[in-house]
Design a protein around this motif. Structure first.
Motif, PDB file in Angstrom:
ATOM      1  N   GLY A  82      -9.740  -5.752 -16.823  1.00 53.37           N
ATOM      2  CA  GLY A  82      -9.658  -4.702 -17.817  1.00 53.37           C
ATOM      3  C   GLY A  82      -9.449  -3.335 -17.206  1.00 53.37           C
ATOM      4  O   GLY A  82      -9.124  -2.376 -17.909  1.00 53.37           O
ATOM      5  N   ARG A  83      -9.624  -3.228 -15.908  1.00 55.83           N
ATOM      6  CA  ARG A  83      -9.419  -1.950 -15.227  1.00 55.83           C
ATOM      7  C   ARG A  83      -7.932  -1.657 -15.040  1.00 55.83           C
ATOM      8  O   ARG A  83      -7.124  -2.589 -14.951  1.00 55.83           O
ATOM      9  N   PRO A  84      -7.576  -0.388 -14.898  1.00 57.79           N
ATOM     10  CA  PRO A  84      -6.200  -0.056 -14.517  1.00 57.79           C
ATOM     11  C   PRO A  84      -5.886  -0.573 -13.117  1.00 57.79           C
ATOM     12  O   PRO A  84      -6.768  -0.711 -12.268  1.00 57.79           O
ATOM     13  N   ILE A  85      -4.614  -0.858 -12.873  1.00 57.47           N
ATOM     14  CA  ILE A  85      -4.180  -1.363 -11.571  1.00 57.47           C
ATOM     15  C   ILE A  85      -4.585  -0.411 -10.452  1.00 57.47           C
ATOM     16  O   ILE A  85      -5.024  -0.838  -9.378  1.00 57.47           O
ATOM     17  N   ALA A  86      -4.434   0.894 -10.679  1.00 55.87           N
ATOM     18  CA  ALA A  86      -4.732   1.880  -9.631  1.00 55.87           C
ATOM     19  C   ALA A  86      -6.179   1.779  -9.163  1.00 55.87           C
ATOM     20  O   ALA A  86      -6.463   1.968  -7.978  1.00 55.87           O
ATOM     21  N   GLN A  87      -7.108   1.501 -10.073  1.00 49.72           N
ATOM     22  CA  GLN A  87      -8.504   1.374  -9.673  1.00 49.72           C
ATOM     23  C   GLN A  87      -8.725   0.152  -8.791  1.00 49.72           C
ATOM     24  O   GLN A  87      -9.480   0.205  -7.812  1.00 49.72           O
ATOM     25  N   ILE A  88      -8.077  -0.955  -9.123  1.00 45.64           N
ATOM     26  CA  ILE A  88      -8.205  -2.165  -8.299  1.00 45.64           C
ATOM     27  C   ILE A  88      -7.650  -1.899  -6.904  1.00 45.64           C
ATOM     28  O   ILE A  88      -8.243  -2.304  -5.894  1.00 45.64           O
ATOM     29  N   ASP A  89      -6.515  -1.216  -6.816  1.00 46.29           N
ATOM     30  CA  ASP A  89      -5.952  -0.882  -5.506  1.00 46.29           C
ATOM     31  C   ASP A  89      -6.924  -0.043  -4.692  1.00 46.29           C
ATOM     32  O   ASP A  89      -7.078  -0.242  -3.479  1.00 46.29           O
ATOM     33  N   ASP A  90      -7.592   0.902  -5.338  1.00 49.32           N
ATOM     34  CA  ASP A  90      -8.560   1.751  -4.630  1.00 49.32           C
ATOM     35  C   ASP A  90      -9.741   0.927  -4.133  1.00 49.32           C
ATOM     36  O   ASP A  90     -10.178   1.086  -2.984  1.00 49.32           O
ATOM     37  N   PHE A  91     -10.259   0.046  -4.982  1.00 48.45           N
ATOM     38  CA  PHE A  91     -11.430  -0.749  -4.600  1.00 48.45           C
ATOM     39  C   PHE A  91     -11.106  -1.747  -3.491  1.00 48.45           C
ATOM     40  O   PHE A  91     -11.959  -2.033  -2.644  1.00 48.45           O
ATOM     41  N   LEU A  92      -9.899  -2.294  -3.492  1.00 46.26           N
ATOM     42  CA  LEU A  92      -9.546  -3.341  -2.528  1.00 46.26           C
ATOM     43  C   LEU A  92      -8.708  -2.822  -1.357  1.00 46.26           C
ATOM     44  O   LEU A  92      -8.232  -3.616  -0.553  1.00 46.26           O
ATOM     45  N   HIS A  93      -8.524  -1.524  -1.271  1.00 45.30           N
ATOM     46  CA  HIS A  93      -7.728  -0.934  -0.178  1.00 45.30           C
ATOM     47  C   HIS A  93      -8.219  -1.442   1.186  1.00 45.30           C
ATOM     48  O   HIS A  93      -9.422  -1.533   1.408  1.00 45.30           O
ATOM     49  N   PRO A  94      -7.311  -1.801   2.092  1.00 43.00           N
ATOM     50  CA  PRO A  94      -5.852  -1.653   2.059  1.00 43.00           C
ATOM     51  C   PRO A  94      -5.105  -2.837   1.433  1.00 43.00           C
ATOM     52  O   PRO A  94      -3.887  -2.850   1.431  1.00 43.00           O
ATOM     53  N   LEU A  95      -5.844  -3.821   0.936  1.00 39.65           N
ATOM     54  CA  LEU A  95      -5.208  -4.993   0.342  1.00 39.65           C
ATOM     55  C   LEU A  95      -4.577  -4.622  -1.001  1.00 39.65           C
ATOM     56  O   LEU A  95      -5.190  -3.952  -1.820  1.00 39.65           O
ATOM     57  N   GLN A  96      -3.357  -5.047  -1.220  1.00 41.57           N
ATOM     58  CA  GLN A  96      -2.682  -4.812  -2.495  1.00 41.57           C
ATOM     59  C   GLN A  96      -2.172  -6.145  -3.024  1.00 41.57           C
ATOM     60  O   GLN A  96      -1.310  -6.773  -2.417  1.00 41.57           O
ATOM     61  N   LEU A  97      -2.710  -6.555  -4.164  1.00 40.04           N
ATOM     62  CA  LEU A  97      -2.408  -7.860  -4.742  1.00 40.04           C
ATOM     63  C   LEU A  97      -1.623  -7.706  -6.039  1.00 40.04           C
ATOM     64  O   LEU A  97      -1.610  -6.625  -6.639  1.00 40.04           O
ATOM     65  N   PRO A  98      -0.993  -8.761  -6.518  1.00 38.39           N
ATOM     66  CA  PRO A  98      -0.513  -8.742  -7.899  1.00 38.39           C
ATOM     67  C   PRO A  98      -1.699  -8.524  -8.838  1.00 38.39           C
ATOM     68  O   PRO A  98      -2.763  -9.123  -8.639  1.00 38.39           O
TER      69      PRO A  98
END
Length: 246
Positions: free
Chosen positions: A57-73
């Motif tokens: 339910g989160r925006p994609i940008a937030q997931i990228d921030d939490f999982l940095h440097p990993l970027q997933l679909p």
């Protein structure tokens, strides 16, 4: 059945974030991501040849921030936005949420402890700090959504969210399954909330598996106790791959 038995190179793995991979926090921004999780997700992605996506339910940008440097679909905002393995961003047509935002913000201004979160394509009202206001929040949001064409209300754990009618985690998973590297694989979706039920329905209808994290009624056929149990089972499944392939 454990993830050691379930996880196979022919699977496509879809994971919710809050309450599934990480523990729910009092505020959305206060979530703690255990550092080993990022390495486990990277190993799982490699093992599945890229067929791993976050459905949240989160925006994609937030997931990228939490999982940095990993970027997933990622499918964000319950599928209102979706980024494929190729990096292409797909957006549903966003419906005007001005009326819902006005009603939610007015309620929050009158009741300290409520939190309004404005995402791209949706509007969430969090009441985790004020569970006593659940019915008032529900009445307010239902009325505003009813007066907003093309918008529906989704209830989650201590949150109510107005979103486009076409956005759902099930639809997002099905869209991923039409693309590489997900196409032709057996889908497995792991989530924790009522907002994940559409995803469970979708994968099980397609011959896959839904796994519910935590307590509560569900259509999912398998269950894990909590996010820690999920992380431990993922680690065990990835460790077991070396035994299975030798």
């Amino acid at each position: 059945m454990t993830l050691v038995e379930i996880l196979h190179p022919s699977c496509a793995l879809f994971l919710d974030f809050d309450g599934t991979m990480v523990d729910i926090a009092p505020q959305p921004s206060a979530v703690h991501v255990p550092q080993p999780l990022i390495g486990v997700l990277q190993d799982a992605r490699d093992y599945l040849q890229g067929a791993l996506a976050v459905i949240t339910g989160r925006p994609i940008a937030q997931i990228d921030d939490f999982l940095h440097p990993l970027q997933l679909p990622v499918a964000g905002v319950h599928g209102a936005e979706r980024r494929g393995r190729d990096g292409q961003l797909h957006l549903l047509n966003a419906q005007p949420l001005d009326h819902v935002e006005e009603a939610a913000c007015l309620l929050a201004a009158q009741n300290p402890g409520l939190l309004v979160e404005n995402k791209r394509g949706s509007l969430a009202l969090h009441y985790r700090q004020r569970p006593d206001l659940e019915q008032l929040c529900l009445q307010t949001m239902e009325k505003a959504v009813d007066e907003s064409p093309g918008v529906t209300l989704l209830r989650g754990k201590m949150v109510m969210e107005a979103k486009p009618c076409g956005a759902s985690k099930g639809n997002a998973i099905e869209a991923f399954l039409e693309e590489q590297p997900f196409a032709g694989r057996r889908p497995v979706f792991i989530g924790d909330d009522v907002t994940d039920e559409a995803g469970f329905h979708a994968v099980q209808r397609l011959g896959g598996l839904g796994i519910k994290v935590g307590e509560g009624a569900t259509c999912a056929t398998q269950r894990l106790a909590d996010p820690l149990a999920l992380r431990q089972e993922l680690e065990a499944a990835l460790a077991a791959r070396f035994i299975r392939t030798t």
